[in-house]
Scaffold this active site. Structure first.
Site, PDB file in Angstrom:
ATOM      1  N   LYS A  15      -4.256   1.136   2.967  1.00  0.00           N
ATOM      2  CA  LYS A  15      -4.955   1.772   1.837  1.00  0.00           C
ATOM      3  C   LYS A  15      -6.361   2.196   2.247  1.00  0.00           C
ATOM      4  O   LYS A  15      -6.784   3.317   2.001  1.00  0.00           O
ATOM      5  CB  LYS A  15      -5.075   0.803   0.636  1.00  0.00           C
ATOM      6  CG  LYS A  15      -3.760   0.307   0.090  1.00  0.00           C
ATOM      7  CD  LYS A  15      -3.968  -0.600  -1.112  1.00  0.00           C
ATOM      8  CE  LYS A  15      -4.681  -1.901  -0.792  1.00  0.00           C
ATOM      9  NZ  LYS A  15      -3.960  -2.795   0.140  1.00  0.00           N
ATOM     10  N   ARG A  17      -5.218  -3.654  -9.696  1.00  0.00           N
ATOM     11  CA  ARG A  17      -4.324  -4.560  -8.987  1.00  0.00           C
ATOM     12  C   ARG A  17      -3.485  -5.375  -9.957  1.00  0.00           C
ATOM     13  O   ARG A  17      -2.648  -6.171  -9.527  1.00  0.00           O
ATOM     14  CB  ARG A  17      -5.192  -5.537  -8.214  1.00  0.00           C
ATOM     15  CG  ARG A  17      -5.175  -5.322  -6.743  1.00  0.00           C
ATOM     16  CD  ARG A  17      -5.933  -6.483  -6.163  1.00  0.00           C
ATOM     17  NE  ARG A  17      -5.635  -6.665  -4.799  1.00  0.00           N
ATOM     18  CZ  ARG A  17      -6.301  -6.070  -3.815  1.00  0.00           C
ATOM     19  NH1 ARG A  17      -7.272  -5.239  -4.062  1.00  0.00           N
ATOM     20  NH2 ARG A  17      -5.975  -6.325  -2.588  1.00  0.00           N
ATOM     21  N   ARG A  34      -6.132  -6.620  12.981  1.00  0.00           N
ATOM     22  CA  ARG A  34      -7.229  -5.864  12.349  1.00  0.00           C
ATOM     23  C   ARG A  34      -8.573  -6.477  12.736  1.00  0.00           C
ATOM     24  O   ARG A  34      -8.735  -7.693  12.787  1.00  0.00           O
ATOM     25  CB  ARG A  34      -7.086  -5.883  10.830  1.00  0.00           C
ATOM     26  CG  ARG A  34      -8.336  -5.281  10.167  1.00  0.00           C
ATOM     27  CD  ARG A  34      -8.147  -4.907   8.745  1.00  0.00           C
ATOM     28  NE  ARG A  34      -7.772  -6.012   7.909  1.00  0.00           N
ATOM     29  CZ  ARG A  34      -7.474  -5.881   6.627  1.00  0.00           C
ATOM     30  NH1 ARG A  34      -7.489  -4.686   6.070  1.00  0.00           N
ATOM     31  NH2 ARG A  34      -7.131  -6.923   5.917  1.00  0.00           N
ATOM     32  N   ARG A  67     -11.180 -10.749   9.577  1.00  0.00           N
ATOM     33  CA  ARG A  67     -11.525 -11.155   8.207  1.00  0.00           C
ATOM     34  C   ARG A  67     -11.005 -12.558   7.928  1.00  0.00           C
ATOM     35  O   ARG A  67      -9.914 -12.904   8.366  1.00  0.00           O
ATOM     36  CB  ARG A  67     -10.905 -10.166   7.216  1.00  0.00           C
ATOM     37  CG  ARG A  67     -11.919  -9.245   6.584  1.00  0.00           C
ATOM     38  CD  ARG A  67     -11.277  -8.095   5.856  1.00  0.00           C
ATOM     39  NE  ARG A  67     -10.378  -8.474   4.774  1.00  0.00           N
ATOM     40  CZ  ARG A  67      -9.760  -7.601   3.985  1.00  0.00           C
ATOM     41  NH1 ARG A  67      -9.965  -6.299   4.147  1.00  0.00           N
ATOM     42  NH2 ARG A  67      -8.949  -8.003   3.039  1.00  0.00           N
ATOM     43  N   ARG A  79      -1.307 -13.700   0.098  1.00  0.00           N
ATOM     44  CA  ARG A  79      -1.699 -12.409  -0.489  1.00  0.00           C
ATOM     45  C   ARG A  79      -0.480 -11.531  -0.751  1.00  0.00           C
ATOM     46  O   ARG A  79      -0.435 -10.795  -1.742  1.00  0.00           O
ATOM     47  CB  ARG A  79      -2.683 -11.686   0.439  1.00  0.00           C
ATOM     48  CG  ARG A  79      -4.080 -12.292   0.380  1.00  0.00           C
ATOM     49  CD  ARG A  79      -4.932 -11.902   1.576  1.00  0.00           C
ATOM     50  NE  ARG A  79      -5.174 -10.491   1.675  1.00  0.00           N
ATOM     51  CZ  ARG A  79      -5.571  -9.886   2.801  1.00  0.00           C
ATOM     52  NH1 ARG A  79      -5.778 -10.590   3.890  1.00  0.00           N
ATOM     53  NH2 ARG A  79      -5.776  -8.586   2.810  1.00  0.00           N
TER      54      ARG A  79
HETATM   55  P1  AP5 Z   1      -6.157  -1.282   6.224  1.00  0.00           P
HETATM   56  O1  AP5 Z   1      -6.347   0.177   6.024  1.00  0.00           O
HETATM   57  O2  AP5 Z   1      -7.337  -2.126   6.455  1.00  0.00           O
HETATM   58  O3  AP5 Z   1      -5.194  -1.862   5.063  1.00  0.00           O
HETATM   59  P2  AP5 Z   1      -5.478  -2.152   3.527  1.00  0.00           P
HETATM   60  O4  AP5 Z   1      -4.264  -1.709   2.792  1.00  0.00           O
HETATM   61  O5  AP5 Z   1      -6.788  -1.597   3.120  1.00  0.00           O
HETATM   62  O6  AP5 Z   1      -5.475  -3.743   3.592  1.00  0.00           O
HETATM   63  P3  AP5 Z   1      -6.450  -4.789   2.911  1.00  0.00           P
HETATM   64  O7  AP5 Z   1      -6.216  -6.099   3.610  1.00  0.00           O
HETATM   65  O8  AP5 Z   1      -7.845  -4.283   2.855  1.00  0.00           O
HETATM   66  O9  AP5 Z   1      -5.819  -4.863   1.541  1.00  0.00           O
HETATM   67  P4  AP5 Z   1      -6.026  -5.912   0.498  1.00  0.00           P
HETATM   68  O10 AP5 Z   1      -5.529  -5.154  -0.632  1.00  0.00           O
HETATM   69  O11 AP5 Z   1      -5.369  -7.205   0.728  1.00  0.00           O
HETATM   70  O12 AP5 Z   1      -7.604  -6.271   0.639  1.00  0.00           O
HETATM   71  P5  AP5 Z   1      -8.848  -5.851  -0.220  1.00  0.00           P
HETATM   72  O13 AP5 Z   1     -10.000  -5.763   0.683  1.00  0.00           O
HETATM   73  O14 AP5 Z   1      -8.530  -4.713  -1.100  1.00  0.00           O
HETATM   74  O15 AP5 Z   1      -5.124  -1.456   7.454  1.00  0.00           O
HETATM   75  C1  AP5 Z   1      -4.766  -2.745   7.923  1.00  0.00           C
HETATM   76  C2  AP5 Z   1      -4.721  -2.739   9.461  1.00  0.00           C
HETATM   77  O16 AP5 Z   1      -3.640  -1.944   9.886  1.00  0.00           O
HETATM   78  C3  AP5 Z   1      -5.970  -2.136  10.123  1.00  0.00           C
HETATM   79  O17 AP5 Z   1      -6.266  -2.845  11.294  1.00  0.00           O
HETATM   80  C4  AP5 Z   1      -5.568  -0.688  10.410  1.00  0.00           C
HETATM   81  O18 AP5 Z   1      -6.278  -0.166  11.533  1.00  0.00           O
HETATM   82  C5  AP5 Z   1      -4.082  -0.829  10.683  1.00  0.00           C
HETATM   83  N1  AP5 Z   1      -3.309   0.318  10.228  1.00  0.00           N
HETATM   84  C6  AP5 Z   1      -3.498   1.061   9.098  1.00  0.00           C
HETATM   85  N2  AP5 Z   1      -2.568   2.035   9.014  1.00  0.00           N
HETATM   86  C7  AP5 Z   1      -1.755   1.884  10.099  1.00  0.00           C
HETATM   87  C8  AP5 Z   1      -0.598   2.598  10.566  1.00  0.00           C
HETATM   88  N3  AP5 Z   1      -0.067   3.640   9.894  1.00  0.00           N
HETATM   89  N4  AP5 Z   1      -0.020   2.164  11.717  1.00  0.00           N
HETATM   90  C9  AP5 Z   1      -0.543   1.094  12.410  1.00  0.00           C
HETATM   91  N5  AP5 Z   1      -1.641   0.412  12.014  1.00  0.00           N
HETATM   92  C10 AP5 Z   1      -2.232   0.801  10.876  1.00  0.00           C
HETATM   93  O19 AP5 Z   1      -9.025  -7.148  -1.140  1.00  0.00           O
HETATM   94  C11 AP5 Z   1      -9.366  -8.396  -0.579  1.00  0.00           C
HETATM   95  C12 AP5 Z   1      -9.415  -9.445  -1.671  1.00  0.00           C
HETATM   96  O20 AP5 Z   1     -10.416  -9.085  -2.652  1.00  0.00           O
HETATM   97  C13 AP5 Z   1      -8.122  -9.615  -2.490  1.00  0.00           C
HETATM   98  O21 AP5 Z   1      -7.225 -10.499  -1.865  1.00  0.00           O
HETATM   99  C14 AP5 Z   1      -8.673 -10.162  -3.804  1.00  0.00           C
HETATM  100  O22 AP5 Z   1      -8.984 -11.528  -3.694  1.00  0.00           O
HETATM  101  C15 AP5 Z   1     -10.007  -9.410  -3.968  1.00  0.00           C
HETATM  102  N6  AP5 Z   1      -9.856  -8.174  -4.765  1.00  0.00           N
HETATM  103  C16 AP5 Z   1     -10.098  -6.891  -4.331  1.00  0.00           C
HETATM  104  N7  AP5 Z   1      -9.869  -6.005  -5.313  1.00  0.00           N
HETATM  105  C17 AP5 Z   1      -9.475  -6.749  -6.408  1.00  0.00           C
HETATM  106  C18 AP5 Z   1      -9.068  -6.381  -7.713  1.00  0.00           C
HETATM  107  N8  AP5 Z   1      -9.006  -5.113  -8.139  1.00  0.00           N
HETATM  108  N9  AP5 Z   1      -8.730  -7.402  -8.556  1.00  0.00           N
HETATM  109  C19 AP5 Z   1      -8.779  -8.693  -8.175  1.00  0.00           C
HETATM  110  N10 AP5 Z   1      -9.120  -9.083  -6.926  1.00  0.00           N
HETATM  111  C20 AP5 Z   1      -9.475  -8.121  -6.052  1.00  0.00           C
HETATM  112 MG    MG Z   2      -8.630  -2.486   2.573  1.00  0.00          MG
END
Ligand code: AP5
Ligand code: MG
Length: 215
Positions: free
Chosen positions: A13, A88, A127, A160, A171
């Site tokens: 994402k 979410r 990552r 992370r 997660r």
């Molecule tokens: P990346 O692009 O970093 O993936 P992502 O989908 O952004 O993954 P996140 O871990 O950031 O998602 P998340 O939803 O768990 O975390 P968030 O920070 O939102 O890609 C991942 C890896 O793969 C990278 O190394 C990239 O280079 C690689 N990659 C990407 N595309 C690829 C491809 N096509 N092929 C190969 N490799 C690839 O949230 C973290 C925490 O915050 C949550 O757990 C929660 O506690 C809290 N939080 C955040 N938002 C909310 C909300 N709205 N409500 C409640 N809690 C929330």
């Molecule tokens: Mg992310």
């Protein structure tokens, strides 16, 4: 152009949201990045959010909704934005829809980046994120020019805290229970777009651009 990125943790994402924001000149709003910045700065919000994030749980809706609604009402969002990691939960989606309806607006696309669970744990362990600017890399799929050093700002790269395999599994469960129902929600709203997230990063982006430009 108002876009929501949907998908499991690690689906890509953030990777795709940054590319969309860059191409179309709209802000990339990541709630995860906002929380991580608050944790780094030691704010009250950061302290509260950290207790949930470290366990792989969602931060409660009431800590997220107002923050995002305020953000999308700012001046730089008038042309649109990419929301990454929000909504979410169904209550978050409903709160966003209501806030947008109040100003006669709606979401244009909810892009679901599809990656099966079995690919995710592997992807997350590779990552690396920059401690200074938050840029994201992957040891194999998106490496930096110099190992351990951010290409953008020369900051150091870390794994992370919530990317350890046990937390990633947690997660993923939380995602299936609380976030996956949004796919149905946005299908019913007629704005869901599905893209295959298992292919090369640039090919995923090309598929997204095709959809955005066909419409
Ligand atoms: P990346 O692009 O970093 O993936 P992502 O989908 O952004 O993954 P996140 O871990 O950031 O998602 P998340 O939803 O768990 O975390 P968030 O920070 O939102 O890609 C991942 C890896 O793969 C990278 O190394 C990239 O280079 C690689 N990659 C990407 N595309 C690829 C491809 N096509 N092929 C190969 N490799 C690839 O949230 C973290 C925490 O915050 C949550 O757990 C929660 O506690 C809290 N939080 C955040 N938002 C909310 C909300 N709205 N409500 C409640 N809690 C929330
Ligand atoms: Mg992310």
């Amino acid at each position: 152009m108002k876009i929501i990125m949907l998908g499991a943790p690690g689906a890509g994402k953030g990777t795709q949201a940054k590319k969309i924001a860059g191409k179309y000149g709209i802000p990339h709003i990541s709630t995860g990045d906002i929380f991580r910045a608050n944790i780094k700065n030691g704010t009250e919000l950061g302290k509260k959010a950290k207790t949930y994030m470290d366990q792989g749980l969602l931060v409660p809706d009431e800590l997220v909704v107002d923050l995002v609604v305020d953000r999308v009402n700012q001046e730089d969002c008038t042309k649109g934005y990419v929301l990454d990691g929000f909504p979410r939960t169904i209550p978050q989606a409903e709160a966003l829809d209501k806030a947008l309806a109040d100003v006669d607006q709606k979401i244009d696309y909810a892009i679901n980046v599809e990656v099966p669970d079995e690919n995710i744990v592997n992807r997350m362990s590779g990552r690396r994120a920059c401690v200074s600017c938050g840029a994201t890399y992957h040891l194999v799929y998106a490496p930096t020019k110099e190992e351990g050093i951010c290409d953008n700002c020369q900051g150091s790269l870390i794994l992370r805290d919530d990317d350890k395999p046990e937390t990633v599994k947690k997660r993923l469960n939380v995602y299936h229970e609380q976030t996956q129902p949004l796919i149905d929600y946005y299908t019913k709203a007629g704005v869901l777009v599905e893209v295959d997230g298992t292919i090369d990063i640039d090919d995923v982006f090309a598929a997204i651009v095709k959809v955005l430009e066909e419409a």
